[in-house]
Design a protein around this motif. Structure first.
Motif, PDB file in Angstrom:
ATOM      1  N   LEU A  32       4.592   7.535   7.144  1.00  0.00           N
ATOM      2  CA  LEU A  32       5.783   6.805   7.578  1.00  0.00           C
ATOM      3  C   LEU A  32       5.801   5.391   7.014  1.00  0.00           C
ATOM      4  CD1 LEU A  32       8.320   6.736   9.392  1.00  0.00           C
ATOM      5  CD2 LEU A  32       6.850   5.844  11.191  1.00  0.00           C
ATOM      6  N   LEU A  33       4.679   4.707   7.078  1.00  0.00           N
ATOM      7  CA  LEU A  33       4.610   3.340   6.578  1.00  0.00           C
ATOM      8  C   LEU A  33       4.810   3.287   5.068  1.00  0.00           C
ATOM      9  CD1 LEU A  33       4.069   0.378   7.326  1.00  0.00           C
ATOM     10  CD2 LEU A  33       1.658   0.821   6.886  1.00  0.00           C
ATOM     11  N   SER A  34       4.135   4.151   4.345  1.00  0.00           N
ATOM     12  CA  SER A  34       4.263   4.119   2.885  1.00  0.00           C
ATOM     13  C   SER A  34       5.658   4.551   2.435  1.00  0.00           C
ATOM     14  CB  SER A  34       3.190   4.978   2.232  1.00  0.00           C
ATOM     15  OG  SER A  34       3.324   6.314   2.634  1.00  0.00           O
ATOM     16  N   TYR A  60      -0.470   4.084   0.870  1.00  0.00           N
ATOM     17  CA  TYR A  60      -0.769   5.505   1.026  1.00  0.00           C
ATOM     18  C   TYR A  60      -2.147   5.845   0.463  1.00  0.00           C
ATOM     19  CZ  TYR A  60      -0.208  10.539   0.965  1.00  0.00           C
ATOM     20  OH  TYR A  60      -0.387  11.871   1.180  1.00  0.00           O
ATOM     21  N   TYR A  61      -2.426   5.379  -0.739  1.00  0.00           N
ATOM     22  CA  TYR A  61      -3.694   5.717  -1.389  1.00  0.00           C
ATOM     23  C   TYR A  61      -4.886   5.119  -0.642  1.00  0.00           C
ATOM     24  CZ  TYR A  61      -7.412   5.902  -4.827  1.00  0.00           C
ATOM     25  OH  TYR A  61      -8.610   6.118  -5.446  1.00  0.00           O
ATOM     26  N   TRP A 121      -2.173  12.333  13.588  1.00  0.00           N
ATOM     27  CA  TRP A 121      -1.199  11.280  13.901  1.00  0.00           C
ATOM     28  C   TRP A 121      -1.371  10.073  12.998  1.00  0.00           C
ATOM     29  CZ3 TRP A 121       3.088  12.084  16.313  1.00  0.00           C
ATOM     30  CH2 TRP A 121       3.172  13.169  17.173  1.00  0.00           C
ATOM     31  N   ARG A 122      -2.584   9.799  12.596  1.00  0.00           N
ATOM     32  CA  ARG A 122      -2.801   8.694  11.652  1.00  0.00           C
ATOM     33  C   ARG A 122      -2.237   9.039  10.279  1.00  0.00           C
ATOM     34  NH1 ARG A 122      -7.516   4.902  13.298  1.00  0.00           N
ATOM     35  NH2 ARG A 122      -7.633   5.416  15.498  1.00  0.00           N
ATOM     36  N   LEU A 123      -2.358  10.292   9.864  1.00  0.00           N
ATOM     37  CA  LEU A 123      -1.760  10.714   8.600  1.00  0.00           C
ATOM     38  C   LEU A 123      -0.243  10.556   8.633  1.00  0.00           C
ATOM     39  CD1 LEU A 123      -3.785  13.923   7.688  1.00  0.00           C
ATOM     40  CD2 LEU A 123      -3.655  11.792   6.382  1.00  0.00           C
ATOM     41  N   GLY A 168      -9.543   5.669   3.138  1.00  0.00           N
ATOM     42  CA  GLY A 168     -10.239   5.226   4.341  1.00  0.00           C
ATOM     43  C   GLY A 168     -10.317   6.318   5.389  1.00  0.00           C
ATOM     44  N   LEU A 169      -9.261   7.108   5.467  1.00  0.00           N
ATOM     45  CA  LEU A 169      -9.252   8.207   6.435  1.00  0.00           C
ATOM     46  C   LEU A 169     -10.197   9.322   6.001  1.00  0.00           C
ATOM     47  CD1 LEU A 169      -7.833   8.609   9.076  1.00  0.00           C
ATOM     48  CD2 LEU A 169      -6.049   9.860   7.900  1.00  0.00           C
ATOM     49  N   LYS A 170     -10.346   9.527   4.704  1.00  0.00           N
ATOM     50  CA  LYS A 170     -11.311  10.514   4.224  1.00  0.00           C
ATOM     51  C   LYS A 170     -12.730  10.104   4.585  1.00  0.00           C
ATOM     52  CE  LYS A 170      -9.322  12.508   0.096  1.00  0.00           C
ATOM     53  NZ  LYS A 170      -9.401  12.529  -1.358  1.00  0.00           N
ATOM     54  N   GLU A 171     -13.009   8.825   4.412  1.00  0.00           N
ATOM     55  CA  GLU A 171     -14.360   8.329   4.685  1.00  0.00           C
ATOM     56  C   GLU A 171     -14.685   8.285   6.172  1.00  0.00           C
ATOM     57  OE1 GLU A 171     -14.393   4.530   2.830  1.00  0.00           O
ATOM     58  OE2 GLU A 171     -14.286   5.355   0.793  1.00  0.00           O
TER      59      GLU A 171
END
Length: 99
Positions: free
Chosen positions: A84-86, A52-53, A77-79, A58-61
């Motif tokens: 979901l994965l975490s 998650y972290y 959708w990536r969030l 990476g999504l912020k960047e």
């Protein structure tokens, strides 16, 4: 000599060489020690937190690059996929702790 088959000379050795049934092994091996459960649970929970972290960082960047691309799924959708994965890893850790 009689007509009945005789035992092999090392009957006990022959019995030990046969593999045990998997269902019998699984039925007998239900309990884990507490330390095994704690280590396994903390590994999965830690993995969920790390996923998650690091994915959020990476999504912020690279969020502005992803938002500018056309295609299926954007940042939202990536969030959801990250969450979901975490949460799946955290759930597996909690399951490992209880069972």
């Amino acid at each position: 000599m009689s007509g009945s088959p005789s035992k092999p000379p090392n009957a006990r050795l022959y019995e030990l060489q046969r593999p045990e049934k998997l269902s019998k092994i699984l039925r007998e091996d239900k309990d884990d020690c507490l330390s095994c459960r704690l280590v396994g649970a903390s590994a999965f929970i830690g993995l969920g937190a790390y996923v998650y972290y690091s994915a959020k960082q990476g999504l912020k960047e690279r969020g502005h690059i992803i938002a500018g691309q056309s295609g299926l799924g954007g940042v939202k959708w990536r969030l959801r996929g990250i969450a979901l994965l975490s949460s799946s890893f955290v759930g597996m850790g909690l399951y490992r702790l209880v069972n």
